[in-house]
Design an enzyme around this catalytic site. Structure first.
Site, PDB file in Angstrom:
ATOM      1  N   PRO A  70      -3.126  -6.397  -5.638  1.00 11.35           N
ATOM      2  CA  PRO A  70      -2.700  -5.173  -4.965  1.00 11.35           C
ATOM      3  C   PRO A  70      -3.187  -5.168  -3.527  1.00 11.35           C
ATOM      4  O   PRO A  70      -4.164  -5.847  -3.181  1.00 11.35           O
ATOM      5  CB  PRO A  70      -3.398  -4.078  -5.776  1.00 11.35           C
ATOM      6  CG  PRO A  70      -4.679  -4.728  -6.228  1.00 11.35           C
ATOM      7  CD  PRO A  70      -4.349  -6.191  -6.449  1.00 11.35           C
TER       8      PRO A  70
ATOM      9  N   GLY B   4       6.547  -6.477   0.929  1.00 13.03           N
ATOM     10  CA  GLY B   4       5.778  -6.329   2.158  1.00 13.03           C
ATOM     11  C   GLY B   4       6.614  -6.701   3.358  1.00 13.03           C
ATOM     12  O   GLY B   4       7.848  -6.678   3.312  1.00 13.03           O
ATOM     13  N   SER B   5       5.963  -7.088   4.413  1.00 14.37           N
ATOM     14  CA  SER B   5       6.665  -7.367   5.660  1.00 14.37           C
ATOM     15  C   SER B   5       7.432  -8.681   5.598  1.00 14.37           C
ATOM     16  O   SER B   5       7.076  -9.607   4.852  1.00 14.37           O
ATOM     17  CB  SER B   5       5.668  -7.423   6.822  1.00 14.37           C
ATOM     18  OG  SER B   5       4.878  -8.604   6.741  1.00 14.37           O
TER      19      SER B   5
ATOM     20  N   GLU C 237      10.873  -8.620  -1.500  1.00 13.73           N
ATOM     21  CA  GLU C 237      11.408  -7.332  -1.033  1.00 13.73           C
ATOM     22  C   GLU C 237      10.693  -7.048   0.273  1.00 13.73           C
ATOM     23  O   GLU C 237       9.523  -6.686   0.303  1.00 13.73           O
ATOM     24  CB  GLU C 237      11.144  -6.248  -2.088  1.00 13.73           C
ATOM     25  CG  GLU C 237      12.003  -5.005  -1.885  1.00 13.73           C
ATOM     26  CD  GLU C 237      11.314  -3.973  -1.017  1.00 13.73           C
ATOM     27  OE1 GLU C 237      11.707  -3.878   0.171  1.00 13.73           O
ATOM     28  OE2 GLU C 237      10.412  -3.283  -1.498  1.00 13.73           O
ATOM     29  N   LEU C 238      11.425  -7.261   1.387  1.00 10.24           N
ATOM     30  CA  LEU C 238      10.796  -7.320   2.700  1.00 10.24           C
ATOM     31  C   LEU C 238      11.180  -6.115   3.556  1.00 10.24           C
ATOM     32  O   LEU C 238      11.420  -5.039   3.045  1.00 10.24           O
ATOM     33  CB  LEU C 238      11.158  -8.652   3.362  1.00 10.24           C
ATOM     34  CG  LEU C 238      10.854  -9.896   2.503  1.00 10.24           C
ATOM     35  CD1 LEU C 238      11.304 -11.168   3.191  1.00 10.24           C
ATOM     36  CD2 LEU C 238       9.381  -9.972   2.135  1.00 10.24           C
TER      37      LEU C 238
ATOM     38  N   TRP D 138       0.802  -1.220   0.000  1.00  9.83           N
ATOM     39  CA  TRP D 138       0.000   0.000   0.000  1.00  9.83           C
ATOM     40  C   TRP D 138       0.839   1.275   0.000  1.00  9.83           C
ATOM     41  O   TRP D 138       0.329   2.335  -0.316  1.00  9.83           O
ATOM     42  CB  TRP D 138      -0.920   0.018   1.225  1.00  9.83           C
ATOM     43  CG  TRP D 138      -0.223  -0.232   2.533  1.00  9.83           C
ATOM     44  CD1 TRP D 138      -0.139  -1.421   3.199  1.00  9.83           C
ATOM     45  CD2 TRP D 138       0.507   0.713   3.322  1.00  9.83           C
ATOM     46  NE1 TRP D 138       0.597  -1.279   4.347  1.00  9.83           N
ATOM     47  CE2 TRP D 138       1.004   0.021   4.454  1.00  9.83           C
ATOM     48  CE3 TRP D 138       0.795   2.074   3.190  1.00  9.83           C
ATOM     49  CZ2 TRP D 138       1.769   0.647   5.438  1.00  9.83           C
ATOM     50  CZ3 TRP D 138       1.561   2.703   4.167  1.00  9.83           C
ATOM     51  CH2 TRP D 138       2.034   1.989   5.274  1.00  9.83           C
ATOM     52  N   ASN D 139       2.111   1.199   0.377  1.00 12.33           N
ATOM     53  CA  ASN D 139       2.856   2.456   0.543  1.00 12.33           C
ATOM     54  C   ASN D 139       3.334   3.049  -0.783  1.00 12.33           C
ATOM     55  O   ASN D 139       3.499   4.258  -0.898  1.00 12.33           O
ATOM     56  CB  ASN D 139       4.019   2.284   1.522  1.00 12.33           C
ATOM     57  CG  ASN D 139       4.973   1.179   1.141  1.00 12.33           C
ATOM     58  OD1 ASN D 139       4.628   0.259   0.393  1.00 12.33           O
ATOM     59  ND2 ASN D 139       6.183   1.233   1.679  1.00 12.33           N
TER      60      ASN D 139
ATOM     61  N   GLU E  55      11.354  -2.158  13.127  1.00 15.73           N
ATOM     62  CA  GLU E  55      11.017  -1.131  12.144  1.00 15.73           C
ATOM     63  C   GLU E  55       9.741  -0.413  12.587  1.00 15.73           C
ATOM     64  O   GLU E  55       8.722  -1.053  12.861  1.00 15.73           O
ATOM     65  CB  GLU E  55      10.812  -1.787  10.780  1.00 15.73           C
ATOM     66  CG  GLU E  55      10.600  -0.834   9.630  1.00 15.73           C
ATOM     67  CD  GLU E  55      10.446  -1.563   8.303  1.00 15.73           C
ATOM     68  OE1 GLU E  55      10.766  -0.958   7.265  1.00 15.73           O
ATOM     69  OE2 GLU E  55      10.009  -2.732   8.305  1.00 15.73           O
TER      70      GLU E  55
ATOM     71  N   CYS F 155      10.100   1.205   3.413  1.00 15.27           N
ATOM     72  CA  CYS F 155      11.113   0.233   3.846  1.00 15.27           C
ATOM     73  C   CYS F 155      12.517   0.823   3.789  1.00 15.27           C
ATOM     74  O   CYS F 155      13.436   0.314   4.439  1.00 15.27           O
ATOM     75  CB  CYS F 155      11.032  -1.028   3.004  1.00 15.27           C
ATOM     76  SG  CYS F 155      11.280  -0.760   1.239  1.00 15.27           S
TER      77      CYS F 155
END
Length: 494
Positions: free
Chosen positions: A192, A244-245, A266-267, A167-168, A397, A300
């Protein structure tokens, strides 16, 4: 016509109302879910209802995979130049719709319109880049080692690619993944974030207009566990790319194990920002503001841990605090606003928890430290000083507009503290000593290091991290190769 229920002035000002889409896009058609269920999408700045987006279920996610699989043979058979031309047309359509796409993004995500416009430019750059890379995918030579044999290696599209975006950055993460996959000759099923689905659906509308064939690019909104679970289980999906996370990334990797998919993950990040006494203090403060507070800290790449050498610690803290206090908070459509709302209540609560924990352990509050008056999802830009090592904010984080400052004395000390994390996405370093820069950048266990600047990303560079910040790279040629398989040919030339 926009739905009457949506009382939103900015949405009504879209130049092209057809970019507002609430249905899924599967096999070249717009469709609702068979259950009729929808997901409310809200403006985080004011809580207004923006859209009721269709929720597809697992079976309908399989329908999208069916469509992508049917389209795959014809798409992979197209000349790379033909795929390139379609990607170029998509790029031009995105550029032409820049203002409307940015408006949709600010409405559903909350970021200032200036940042949203910048993200649309960033998103378009990936389509343009991979439109060119599509023509340069092959061929790779091999040094011969067998008599009377002709050896070649070539890259071929892996198959159906499942993309799961956050979402970012609701536009750029779509194009960074999708343009690479399409350029490689893969077909795409995209899920999405249901916090911000409107940006992805608008991109699908533009892809449809420029003639991307039915089934090549599918957007499947719905509950993540159902839709993405179907992507993971289906053996026809050969690549899964997720941003995401780390927690969710681990889960998806486990779910993909049975079908042995290729993964691009991509975390999370937990970026250190290191300032040595020999650095340019003014530049370091400018960089610190950008590295921490872009996207309201919901990035991130956001710097989370600020390590400042003791000789300049007080001066840096004072200058940083002045800048943080001056940041404008408000709706993304208000001129001059730099900090928008956070995405949801959970994000605000995490900021509150990190600040309370640090203060209880003896940290000092130099700026902010509470919810902002602009609304329930706004949090003041916050600066904490003298944060002790055991504070949660130095271990986790934050993903919000809270910066944590701590002092260090020696190189070895700060490298050890910076590397003391499960994450390894990006680190920031400020120094004017070339020898030190060389030593520190080699010692930092991160996939990317920014030296005396903040912005480092772009279509030509490989984006990604080490350790639990992910697998693989996005962007550059490496991002395209992630959607291919190597095939080795050995031909008898006798």
């Amino acid at each position: 016509m926009l739905p009457e229920r949506i009382a939103c002035q900015e949405l009504g000002q879209l130049t092209d109302a057809r970019l507002f889409r609430e249905l899924a896009y599967v096999d070249g058609k717009w469709r609702a879910g068979s259950s009729g269920r929808t997901r409310d999408v809200f403006d985080p700045a004011n809580g207004h209802l923006l859209a009721l987006v269709a929720e597809l279920d697992a079976g309908e996610a399989v329908d999208a995979i069916d469509a992508a699989q049917r389209a795959f043979a014809a798409w992979r058979a197209r000349l790379p130049q033909e795929r390139s031309r379609l990607l170029r047309a998509w790029h031009e359509a995105v550029v032409a719709a820049r203002q409307d796409l940015a408006t949709l993004m600010t409405l559903e995500q909350g970021k200032p319109i200036s940042e949203a416009l910048g993200e649309i430019d960033y998103a378009a750059s990936f389509i343009e880049w991979y439109a060119e890379e599509a023509k340069r995918i092959n061929v790779e030579s091999v040094t011969g080692h067998l008599p009377a044999a002709d050896l070649t290696v070539r890259r071929e599209p892996a198959g159906v690619a499942a993309l799961v975006t956050p979402w970012n950055f609701p536009s750029a993460m779509v194009t960074r993944k999708a343009a690479a996959a399409l350029a490689a000759g893969c077909t795409v099923v995209l899920h999405p974030s249901m916090e911000t689905p409107l940006s992805a659906l608008a991109l699908a509308e533009l892809a449809d207009r420029v003639g991307l064939p039915a089934g090549v690019f599918n957007v499947v909104p719905g509950q993540g566990a159902k839709v993405v679970g179907a992507f993971c289980r289906d053996p026809r999906v050969r690549v899964l790319s997720f941003t995401g996370s780390t927690e969710v990334g681990r889960l998806l990797a486990t779910q993909c194990a049975d079908t042995v998919k290729s993964l691009v993950l991509e975390l999370g990040g937990h970026a250190p920002f290191i300032v040595f006494a020999d650095g340019d203090l003014e530049r370091a403060v400018d960089s610190a503001v950008s590295a921490k507070f872009a996207t309201s800290g919901q990035d991130c790449l956001a710097a989370n841990r600020f390590f400042v050498q003791r000789e300049v610690y007080d001066a840096f803290a004072a200058a940083f605090a002045r800048r943080v206090k001056a940041l404008e908070v408000g709706s993304g459509f208000t001129p001059g606003v730099e900090i928008g709302p956070l995405i949801n209540e959970k994000a605000v609560a995490k900021c509150e928890a990190h600040v309370a924990d640090a203060l209880a352990l003896g940290a000092k509050l130099l700026a902010g430290g509470r919810r902002a008056r602009q609304g329930p999802l706004f949090y003041e830009p916050t600066l904490l000083a003298d944060v002790p090592p055991q504070a949660a904010i130095l271990r986790e984080e934050t993903f919000g507009p809270v910066a944590a400052l701590t002092a260090f004395d020696e190189e070895a000390e700060v490298v050890a503290r910076a590397n003391d994390t499960d994450y390894g996405l990006i680190a920031y370093l400020h120094s004017r000593d070339y020898g030190r820069i060389s030593r520190i950048t080699k010692a930092l266990d991160f996939g990317m290091v920014a030296v005396n600047r903040t912005k480092v990303t772009g279509a030509p560079v490989p984006f990604g991290g080490t350790k639990q910040s992910g697998l693989g790279r996005e962007g550059a040629r490496h991002g395209l190769e992630a959607f291919t398989e190597l095939k080795y040919l050995c031909l008898d030339a006798a």
